[in-house]
Write a protein that holds these residues in place. Structure first.
Motif, PDB file in Angstrom:
ATOM      1  N   ASN A  40       0.777  -1.236   0.000  1.00  0.00           N
ATOM      2  CA  ASN A  40       0.000   0.000   0.000  1.00  0.00           C
ATOM      3  C   ASN A  40       0.816   1.298   0.000  1.00  0.00           C
ATOM      4  N   VAL A  41       2.123   1.197  -0.172  1.00  0.00           N
ATOM      5  CA  VAL A  41       2.946   2.409  -0.182  1.00  0.00           C
ATOM      6  C   VAL A  41       2.914   3.109  -1.542  1.00  0.00           C
ATOM      7  N   ASP A 101       6.094   5.007   2.419  1.00  0.00           N
ATOM      8  CA  ASP A 101       5.017   5.993   2.513  1.00  0.00           C
ATOM      9  C   ASP A 101       5.469   7.087   3.479  1.00  0.00           C
ATOM     10  N   THR A 118       4.111   9.732   4.396  1.00  0.00           N
ATOM     11  CA  THR A 118       3.076  10.268   5.286  1.00  0.00           C
ATOM     12  C   THR A 118       2.920   9.401   6.537  1.00  0.00           C
ATOM     13  N   VAL A 119       3.331   8.142   6.424  1.00  0.00           N
ATOM     14  CA  VAL A 119       3.272   7.221   7.565  1.00  0.00           C
ATOM     15  C   VAL A 119       4.591   7.239   8.335  1.00  0.00           C
ATOM     16  N   GLY A 120       5.684   7.384   7.611  1.00  0.00           N
ATOM     17  CA  GLY A 120       7.001   7.325   8.234  1.00  0.00           C
ATOM     18  C   GLY A 120       7.511   5.895   8.297  1.00  0.00           C
ATOM     19  N   THR A 135       8.194   2.291   9.394  1.00  0.00           N
ATOM     20  CA  THR A 135       7.557   1.247  10.205  1.00  0.00           C
ATOM     21  C   THR A 135       8.564   0.130  10.479  1.00  0.00           C
ATOM     22  N   ASP A 173       9.428  -1.605   7.342  1.00  0.00           N
ATOM     23  CA  ASP A 173      10.409  -0.860   6.537  1.00  0.00           C
ATOM     24  C   ASP A 173      11.828  -1.160   7.022  1.00  0.00           C
ATOM     25  N   LYS A 177       4.069   9.567  -1.722  1.00  0.00           N
ATOM     26  CA  LYS A 177       2.876  10.253  -1.223  1.00  0.00           C
ATOM     27  C   LYS A 177       3.201  11.668  -0.722  1.00  0.00           C
ATOM     28  N   ASP A 220       8.343  15.360   5.717  1.00  0.00           N
ATOM     29  CA  ASP A 220       8.155  13.915   5.916  1.00  0.00           C
ATOM     30  C   ASP A 220       9.230  13.140   5.163  1.00  0.00           C
TER      31      ASP A 220
END
Ligand code: GDP
Ligand code: MG
Length: 162
Positions: free
Chosen positions: A12-13, A90, A92-94, A96, A99, A119, A128
């Protein structure tokens, strides 16, 4: 035979969106829900007159079982067969846990990696992207695969690494 550029990262990235952007057509399947690209899919591509094989991979989660494990395995195969890798995060998520695990695998593989901070749809997202320097993979390229922002610079760097 053309050099191989693989696009990897967790589900989903925006990997498939980026692949479509690079191809200039909607060929890779993009979905709102994670895990739609199941296997490695290869496409003939070119950028700045350089031809290469672009490989889209399925969502990558570590420590998963069943079909998800097979998908992750395919991503690892994609890395092993690649001459260079675009690692998509992603922004916007940073960063994880997944990752971080993928970074370990990339280090082990020793392939050139270009870091895509995806994103980043507008200037507000630049900060970001800058946060992703912490991954230790060098310069994060701020990109909006959805709108095409920054993909030129990313591709220039990827081609350079091939
Ligand atoms: P994949 O699982 O990594 O292949 O991700 P997809 O390409 O299927 O995209 C997952 C979702 O993220 C879809 O809803 C895309 O429209 C969305 N997406 C992808 N790239 C961007 C982007 O640059 N900006 C925004 N806002 N959404 C994006
Ligand atoms: Mg996909």
């Amino acid at each position: 035979v053309f050099p191989v550029l693989a696009v990897v990262g967790r589900p989903n990235v925006g990997k498939s969106t980026l692949v479509n952007r690079i191809l200039g057509r909607r060929e890779a399947v993009v979905e709102d829900k994670p895990g739609v690209t199941r296997d490695r899919v290869s496409y003939p591509a070119d950028w700045s007159g350089k031809r290469f094989t672009l490989v889209d991979t399925g969502g990558w989660e570590v420590d998963v079982a069943g079909i998800e494990a097979r998908v992750a395995q395919q991503a690892e195969v994609a890395i092993s067969l690649a001459d260079a890798v675009i690692f998509v995060v992603d922004a916007t998520v940073g960063v994880t846990e997944t990752d971080t695990q993928v970074v370990k695998l990339l280090r082990k593989a020793g392939k050139p990696v270009v870091l895509c901070a995806n994103k980043v749809d507008g200037p507000a997202g630049e900060a970001d992207a800058a946060n992703l320097w912490s991954l230790g993979l060098g310069e994060p390229y701020p990109v909006s695969a959805l709108h095409g922002r920054g993909t030129g610079d990313l591709l220039d760097a990827a081609i350079e690494a091939l």
